[in-house]
Design a protein around this motif. Structure first.
Motif, mmCIF file in Angstrom:
data_model
loop_
_atom_site.group_PDB
_atom_site.id
_atom_site.type_symbol
_atom_site.label_atom_id
_atom_site.label_comp_id
_atom_site.label_asym_id
_atom_site.label_seq_id
_atom_site.Cartn_x
_atom_site.Cartn_y
_atom_site.Cartn_z
ATOM 1 N N GLN A 172 -24.358 -22.042 8.817
ATOM 2 C CA GLN A 172 -24.301 -23.332 9.491
ATOM 3 C C GLN A 172 -25.298 -23.404 10.644
ATOM 4 O OE1 GLN A 172 -22.380 -26.027 8.494
ATOM 5 N NE2 GLN A 172 -22.089 -24.685 6.712
ATOM 6 N N SER A 173 -25.479 -22.293 11.342
ATOM 7 C CA SER A 173 -26.357 -22.254 12.512
ATOM 8 C C SER A 173 -27.823 -22.120 12.103
ATOM 9 C CB SER A 173 -25.969 -21.077 13.409
ATOM 10 O OG SER A 173 -26.971 -20.808 14.356
ATOM 11 N N ARG A 174 -28.677 -22.971 12.663
ATOM 12 C CA ARG A 174 -30.110 -22.858 12.400
ATOM 13 C C ARG A 174 -30.665 -21.530 12.918
ATOM 14 N NH1 ARG A 174 -32.640 -28.884 13.698
ATOM 15 N NH2 ARG A 174 -31.469 -30.017 12.058
ATOM 16 N N TRP A 175 -30.114 -21.078 14.033
ATOM 17 C CA TRP A 175 -30.554 -19.807 14.605
ATOM 18 C C TRP A 175 -30.237 -18.658 13.647
ATOM 19 C CZ3 TRP A 175 -33.730 -17.133 17.063
ATOM 20 C CH2 TRP A 175 -33.425 -15.928 17.691
ATOM 21 N N ASP A 176 -29.046 -18.705 13.034
ATOM 22 C CA ASP A 176 -28.668 -17.681 12.071
ATOM 23 C C ASP A 176 -29.544 -17.745 10.824
ATOM 24 O OD1 ASP A 176 -26.722 -16.650 13.686
ATOM 25 O OD2 ASP A 176 -25.040 -17.617 12.662
ATOM 26 N N PRO A 201 -24.521 -13.700 8.946
ATOM 27 C CA PRO A 201 -23.854 -14.638 9.855
ATOM 28 C C PRO A 201 -22.337 -14.559 9.683
ATOM 29 C CG PRO A 201 -25.713 -15.687 8.755
ATOM 30 C CD PRO A 201 -25.523 -14.367 8.092
#
Length: 420
Positions: free
Chosen positions: A264-268, A281
């Motif tokens: 879900q996280s763009r950073w991940d 993640p």
């Protein structure tokens, strides 16, 4: 063992091929003499296929390492080191192994680097054919680790030569027939301490990264001795479970891509590629858990084949060994179009042989398609000047195709072991 052949280096490997094959034959005789079995047919073909594919793809990718190194040497070298000095050669040999240690170590410790290097570790057997099991994607990041040599002023010719010597040294350590070697174990990579490197046992994981010298592992705390009470179990904790050399190279990249898409996280999505090997993640790991093999119940991947299926696969694979060797010999004389045709022909053939070894229902259809593609491939090779225009070639191709088709439909096949 990780390396991408370039220029003169590829010639060293070409000259070494007969010796590699002779030593593999000797190891097979030792197996019979000692009453052990360190080889399995399909695993050996799969390892050799990965090696043939790697050297063939190297025709296209060799420029990445060679050009970046040469450019860095021309623009950034701090010293002018002479290739005529023995001390420079000794320094370069030692420095290369030091750079190799960090390339190799991070190849185990970072996801995207492990995606390339894992190919070399996927075999669940350990023998000299395992040494030839090489990645086709190591060129993407591997060149970075050797730039310090260019900055130090090591000439490209010296770099290429010591790289080849480092690679050639590593061949003999991939055997189970040589026990510990006393004092030699303290200084150099040996079959014993390299067996540790290929293990998936927890006590052995991610140890002994050196190419020639074990000193770096002792210095940086990554050394592990082979233990008498802990037999090595070879392979990777997420088994390949395939004889397909293309999937062998893609497997971990695909796994990373799937997790990146699911996150879900763009950073991940971004950092998963550069995190420690195995990191996932939290949301992905919770929703898509992965189970690891229980080594107490470990069973090697295998697909039953009868003798006729093995003979057919061996004969077809030998054609690609010859083809790959021919392409390596031509090397720098090939145009881009010729290289692309050669790589495509090799990749398709090795892929189909892998499907055949897995005894899938689609194996015969794909094998017929492979044989039917050979005439247009030959025509393209003639148009591109890759082969001489001789009627004999067409006669040989026709004879080979008819014999192969006859053998294909004559060869008895057991029940399909894997889905199409």
């Amino acid at each position: 063992m990780a390396f991408y052949a370039t220029g003169e280096t590829m010639n060293y490997i070409l000259y070494a091929i007969p010796f590699f094959l002779a030593l593999i034959g000797l190891e097979l005789l030792l197996d019979r003499w000692r009453g052990v079995s360190t080889y399995r047919f399909s695993d050996t073909i799969n390892s050799l296929s990965a090696g043939v594919l790697s050297t063939t793809v190297g025709l296209l990718t060799k420029a990445v390492g060679l050009l970046t190194y040469t450019l860095a040497w021309q623009q950034l070298a701090l010293f002018e080191l002479s290739a005529s000095s023995l001390w420079i050669w000794l320094f370069a040999f030692l420095m290369y192994d030091f750079c190799y240690y960090w390339n190799h170590r991070l190849g185990h410790e970072r996801n995207v680097l492990w995606a390339a290097h894992s190919v070399h570790h996927q075999s669940e057997d350990y023998n000299l054919s395992t040494a030839l099991r090489q990645t086709s994607t190591g060129f993407i990041f591997g060149w970075i680790f050797y730039l310090p040599m260019a900055v130090a002023g090591v000439p490209p010719l010296v770099f290429l030569t010591v790289a080849a010597l480092n690679l050639l040294y590593q061949f003999w350590v991939h055997t189970r027939h040589i026990a510990k070697l006393g004092w030699f174990e303290w200084l150099f990579i040996t079959p014993s301490n390299h067996r540790v490197h290929h293990a998936q046992n927890a006590v052995y994981m991610d140890r002994n990264y050196g190419g020639v010298f074990i000193l770096w592992d002792r210095l940086f705390g990554t050394f592990q001795e082979e233990l008498d009470d802990e037999p090595v179990i070879f392979g990777v904790t997420t088994p390949l479970a395939s004889w397909n050399p293309l999937w062998a190279n893609a497997q971990f990249y695909v796994a990373l891509w799937r997790d990146a898409v699911r996150a879900q996280s763009r950073w991940d999505k971004l950092r998963i590629w550069f995190m420690r090997t195995g990191w996932r993640p939290a949301d992905v790991a919770a929703k898509y858990p992965q189970s690891k093999v229980d080594l107490s119940q470990f069973v090697k991947f295998d697909v039953p084949l009868n003798r006729a299926q093995k003979v057919y696969a061996a004969l077809q694979f030998s054609l690609y060994v010859v083809g790959g060797t021919l392409l390596m010999g031509l090397g720098a004389d090939l145009s881009l179009a010729q290289m692309l045709l050669g790589v495509a022909w090799m990749a398709v053939g090795l892929f189909v042989i892998g499907i055949w070894l897995e005894n899938r229902p689609s194996a015969i259809r794909l094998e017929v398609l492979r044989l039917l593609l050979n005439p247009p491939a030959l025509w393209l090779a003639l148009q591109l000047g890759l082969l001489p225009a001789q009627p004999l070639l067409w006669a040989l191709l026709l004879g080979y195709s008819l014999l192969s088709l006859g053998a294909l439909f004559w060869t008895p096949r057991g029940q399909a072991a894997l889905p199409a």
